[in-house]
Motif scaffolding. Structure first.
Motif, PDB file in Angstrom:
ATOM      1  N   PHE A  91       0.731  -1.194   0.046  1.00 42.32           N
ATOM      2  CA  PHE A  91       0.074  -0.007   0.131  1.00 42.32           C
ATOM      3  C   PHE A  91       0.649   1.354   0.072  1.00 42.32           C
ATOM      4  CE2 PHE A  91      -3.223   2.954   1.802  1.00 42.32           C
ATOM      5  CZ  PHE A  91      -4.042   2.706   0.923  1.00 42.32           C
ATOM      6  N   PRO A  92       0.544   2.178  -0.718  1.00 43.23           N
ATOM      7  CA  PRO A  92       1.251   3.563  -0.695  1.00 43.23           C
ATOM      8  C   PRO A  92       1.536   3.921   0.499  1.00 43.23           C
ATOM      9  CG  PRO A  92      -0.427   3.752  -2.479  1.00 43.23           C
ATOM     10  CD  PRO A  92      -0.807   2.414  -1.666  1.00 43.23           C
ATOM     11  N   VAL A  93       2.875   4.484   0.714  1.00 40.53           N
ATOM     12  CA  VAL A  93       3.279   5.137   2.167  1.00 40.53           C
ATOM     13  C   VAL A  93       3.495   4.182   3.060  1.00 40.53           C
ATOM     14  CG1 VAL A  93       3.079   6.706   3.818  1.00 40.53           C
ATOM     15  CG2 VAL A  93       2.559   7.549   1.356  1.00 40.53           C
ATOM     16  N   LEU A  94       2.383   3.304   3.425  1.00 40.80           N
ATOM     17  CA  LEU A  94       2.228   2.417   4.429  1.00 40.80           C
ATOM     18  C   LEU A  94       3.367   1.269   4.130  1.00 40.80           C
ATOM     19  CD1 LEU A  94      -1.166   2.295   5.365  1.00 40.80           C
ATOM     20  CD2 LEU A  94       0.542   3.792   6.302  1.00 40.80           C
ATOM     21  N   GLY A  95       3.584   0.826   2.974  1.00 41.45           N
ATOM     22  CA  GLY A  95       4.396  -0.463   2.452  1.00 41.45           C
ATOM     23  C   GLY A  95       3.438  -1.569   2.798  1.00 41.45           C
ATOM     24  N   LYS A  96       4.140  -2.752   3.193  1.00 47.27           N
ATOM     25  CA  LYS A  96       3.381  -3.876   3.122  1.00 47.27           C
ATOM     26  C   LYS A  96       2.225  -3.845   4.367  1.00 47.27           C
ATOM     27  CE  LYS A  96       5.709  -6.860   0.327  1.00 47.27           C
ATOM     28  NZ  LYS A  96       5.182  -7.531  -0.614  1.00 47.27           N
ATOM     29  N   VAL A  97       0.995  -4.324   3.993  1.00 49.45           N
ATOM     30  CA  VAL A  97      -0.009  -4.386   5.119  1.00 49.45           C
ATOM     31  C   VAL A  97      -0.447  -5.740   4.897  1.00 49.45           C
ATOM     32  CG1 VAL A  97      -2.271  -3.555   5.640  1.00 49.45           C
ATOM     33  CG2 VAL A  97      -0.559  -1.949   4.749  1.00 49.45           C
ATOM     34  N   SER A  98      -0.594  -6.566   5.906  1.00 51.05           N
ATOM     35  CA  SER A  98      -0.954  -7.927   6.186  1.00 51.05           C
ATOM     36  C   SER A  98      -2.536  -7.874   6.132  1.00 51.05           C
ATOM     37  CB  SER A  98      -0.490  -8.660   7.464  1.00 51.05           C
ATOM     38  OG  SER A  98      -1.246 -10.156   7.377  1.00 51.05           O
ATOM     39  N   VAL A  99      -3.217  -8.628   5.214  1.00 50.74           N
ATOM     40  CA  VAL A  99      -4.649  -8.727   5.018  1.00 50.74           C
ATOM     41  C   VAL A  99      -5.279 -10.049   4.898  1.00 50.74           C
ATOM     42  CG1 VAL A  99      -4.707  -6.441   3.982  1.00 50.74           C
ATOM     43  CG2 VAL A  99      -4.478  -8.403   2.473  1.00 50.74           C
ATOM     44  N   GLU A 100      -4.500 -11.085   5.085  1.00 46.88           N
ATOM     45  CA  GLU A 100      -4.803 -12.509   4.753  1.00 46.88           C
ATOM     46  C   GLU A 100      -5.568 -12.882   5.960  1.00 46.88           C
ATOM     47  OE1 GLU A 100      -3.307 -16.936   4.253  1.00 46.88           O
ATOM     48  OE2 GLU A 100      -1.732 -15.299   4.506  1.00 46.88           O
ATOM     49  N   GLY A 101      -6.538 -13.556   5.623  1.00 45.81           N
ATOM     50  CA  GLY A 101      -7.699 -13.940   6.959  1.00 45.81           C
ATOM     51  C   GLY A 101      -8.550 -12.809   7.606  1.00 45.81           C
ATOM     52  N   ALA A 125     -10.049  -2.422   6.307  1.00 52.29           N
ATOM     53  CA  ALA A 125     -10.387  -1.032   6.198  1.00 52.29           C
ATOM     54  C   ALA A 125      -9.859  -0.491   7.574  1.00 52.29           C
ATOM     55  CB  ALA A 125     -11.956  -0.658   5.957  1.00 52.29           C
ATOM     56  N   ASN A 126     -10.331  -1.090   8.898  1.00 53.33           N
ATOM     57  CA  ASN A 126      -9.824  -0.620   9.980  1.00 53.33           C
ATOM     58  C   ASN A 126      -8.165  -0.561  10.107  1.00 53.33           C
ATOM     59  OD1 ASN A 126     -12.459  -0.013  10.865  1.00 53.33           O
ATOM     60  ND2 ASN A 126     -12.971  -2.098  11.732  1.00 53.33           N
ATOM     61  N   THR A 127      -7.663  -1.636   9.541  1.00 52.05           N
ATOM     62  CA  THR A 127      -6.094  -1.864   9.684  1.00 52.05           C
ATOM     63  C   THR A 127      -5.548  -0.567   9.087  1.00 52.05           C
ATOM     64  OG1 THR A 127      -6.387  -4.257   9.821  1.00 52.05           O
ATOM     65  CG2 THR A 127      -4.169  -3.424   9.123  1.00 52.05           C
ATOM     66  N   ILE A 128      -5.809  -0.300   7.875  1.00 53.13           N
ATOM     67  CA  ILE A 128      -5.386   0.687   7.026  1.00 53.13           C
ATOM     68  C   ILE A 128      -5.760   2.056   7.766  1.00 53.13           C
ATOM     69  CG2 ILE A 128      -5.223   1.975   4.739  1.00 53.13           C
ATOM     70  CD1 ILE A 128      -5.900  -0.747   3.588  1.00 53.13           C
ATOM     71  N   LYS A 129      -6.994   2.153   8.127  1.00 51.45           N
ATOM     72  CA  LYS A 129      -7.158   3.533   8.815  1.00 51.45           C
ATOM     73  C   LYS A 129      -6.282   3.665  10.233  1.00 51.45           C
ATOM     74  CE  LYS A 129     -11.363   6.062  10.987  1.00 51.45           C
ATOM     75  NZ  LYS A 129     -12.785   5.975  10.910  1.00 51.45           N
ATOM     76  N   ALA A 168      -3.617   6.807  10.770  1.00 54.33           N
ATOM     77  CA  ALA A 168      -3.434   7.763  11.759  1.00 54.33           C
ATOM     78  C   ALA A 168      -2.251   7.465  12.569  1.00 54.33           C
ATOM     79  CB  ALA A 168      -4.796   7.382  12.654  1.00 54.33           C
ATOM     80  N   ALA A 169      -1.613   6.381  12.727  1.00 53.72           N
ATOM     81  CA  ALA A 169      -0.626   5.984  13.713  1.00 53.72           C
ATOM     82  C   ALA A 169       0.501   6.785  12.945  1.00 53.72           C
ATOM     83  CB  ALA A 169      -0.474   4.589  13.989  1.00 53.72           C
ATOM     84  N   GLN A 170       0.736   6.816  11.843  1.00 51.93           N
ATOM     85  CA  GLN A 170       1.717   7.286  11.056  1.00 51.93           C
ATOM     86  C   GLN A 170       1.616   8.843  10.526  1.00 51.93           C
ATOM     87  OE1 GLN A 170       3.531   5.317   7.872  1.00 51.93           O
ATOM     88  NE2 GLN A 170       3.235   3.187   8.754  1.00 51.93           N
ATOM     89  N   GLN A 171       0.399   9.306  11.418  1.00 53.97           N
ATOM     90  CA  GLN A 171       0.140  10.600  11.110  1.00 53.97           C
ATOM     91  C   GLN A 171      -0.098  11.223   9.661  1.00 53.97           C
ATOM     92  OE1 GLN A 171       3.000  12.901  13.444  1.00 53.97           O
ATOM     93  NE2 GLN A 171       2.093  12.253  15.327  1.00 53.97           N
TER      94      GLN A 171
END
Length: 269
Positions: free
Chosen positions: A105-115, A122-126, A130-133
Motif C-alpha cells: 500500500f502507498p506510504v504504508l508499505g506491506k499491509v497484512s490482510v490475509e484472513g 479497512a480498520n487496519t489501514i485507517k 492515523a498512527a503514522q500521522q
C-alpha cells in the motif's frame, strides 16, 4: 371386469410414480407445516481474504490531494498507449494479495490482510494511517474485485458468480442461479472447497433446515463449487432411449394400447 382391473392397476402405478418423484421437491420440509420455528444457527461466517484475491482500497479525507496519494489511478491501454483515466472512465486499481498475505500500500508499505474481512482490512489501514500521522480523518472503503463462486448442475442458470457481499449462504447461491430445476436433488447438494491445499466435499440437504444451517458449508467461501446432482428422472432422460422407455408418457401409451387390445379381445370372445 378384467379391463377395469387392468386400467385401475395402471392408474395406481402411475400415481405411485408421481408421488415418488415429487416428495423431495419442497425445501425445508421439517418446518413446512409449522407457523413459527426458532432454530439455533451458527454465527455468520464472513468472507475472509486469501492470497490471490484482489481488492480495491479507496481512502477519502478532507485533503483531496492527500486522498489521491493513497488512491492509485486506474489506467487503460488504448492503441498501445497507457492513458490516465478520464472523468468518464473513473476507477481505482486493485491490490492483489501476495503469497505472504500482504498488499503493498502507498506510504504504508506491506499491509497484512490475509484472513481478514473487508471491514477489518479497512480498520487496519485507517489505524495505520492515523498512527503514522498521514491522515487522522480517513474513511477507508474496501471492495472485493475478483472473488467468485461456481454453481453447476441442475440449476436454472449455472455459471460463475461474483461475490459482492460479506457473507454468502447456500440459499444466496441458489437464488443467484435462479433456483434448482425440477430435476435437481434437494437432499444431495455438494459443495467442493479447497482447504489447506486439499479438496473437501460437503453434502447438504435442502429439505432439512436444522441440518442445513448447521453445516460448515452453509456459509460459502470464495472459489467454492456448488453442484446440484440430477435426480433419477433426469438421469433416465440423458440416456439414448430414456424418454421413450421410462417416461410417464410412454407408460400412458402402453396403458392405452393394453386397454385397446383387451377390449378387442373381449369383443371377439
Amino acid at each position: 371386469m378384467k379391463v377395469r382391473n387392468m386400467f385401475g392397476s395402471f392408474v395406481v402405478a402411475l400415481s405411485l410414480t408421481a408421488c415418488a418423484s415429487t416428495q423431495n421437491i419442497p425445501y425445508f420440509q421439517d418446518i413446512a407445516q409449522q407457523k413459527q420455528v426458532v432454530l439455533e444457527s451458527q454465527d455468520p461466517q464472513m468472507i475472509t481474504l486469501q492470497p490471490g484475491d484482489k481488492i480495491s482500497v479507496i481512502v477519502n479525507c478532507r485533503d483531496s490531494e492527500l486522498s489521491q496519494l493513497f488512491n492509485l489511478p486506474y489506467t487503460t491501454r488504448r492503441l498501445g498507449q497507457v492513458t490516465n483515466t478520464s472523468s468518464i472512465d473513473q476507477g481505482v486499481s486493485g491490490y492483489t494479495i501476495g503469497e505472504d498475505g500482504c498488499i503493498d500500500f502507498p506510504v504504508l508499505g506491506k499491509v497484512s490482510v490475509e484472513g481478514k474481512t473487508r471491514s477489518e482490512v479497512a480498520n487496519t489501514i485507517k489505524e495505520a494511517l492515523a498512527a503514522q500521522q498521514q491522515a487522522s480523518d480517513a474513511v477507508v472503503t474496501v471492495e472485493f474485485m475478483n472473488l467468485r463462486l461456481y454453481i453447476l448442475g441442475e440449476v436454472k442458470t449455472p455459471g460463475k458468480y461474483t461475490i459482492d457481499q460479506d457473507a454468502v449462504t447456500i440459499i444466496d447461491a441458489i437464488s443467484m442461479a435462479g433456483d434448482l430445476t425440477i430435476y435437481g436433488k434437494r437432499d444431495n447438494v455438494s459443495v467442493k472447497r479447497i482447504v489447506d491445499g486439499k479438496e473437501e466435499v460437503y453434502k447438504l440437504n435442502l429439505t432439512n433446515t436444522a441440518d442445513l444451517i448447521a453445516s460448515p458449508a452453509y456459509y460459502l467461501k470464495q472459489n467454492d463449487v456448488v453442484y446440484v446432482e440430477p435426480n433419477k428422472v433426469r438421469q433416465r432422460q440423458s440416456t439414448v432411449n430414456g424418454n421413450n422407455i421410462l417416461s410417464t408418457s410412454f407408460w400412458i401409451s402402453v396403458m392405452n394400447l393394453a386397454v385397446t387390445v383387451a377390449v378387442l379381445f373381449v369383443k371377439k370372445h
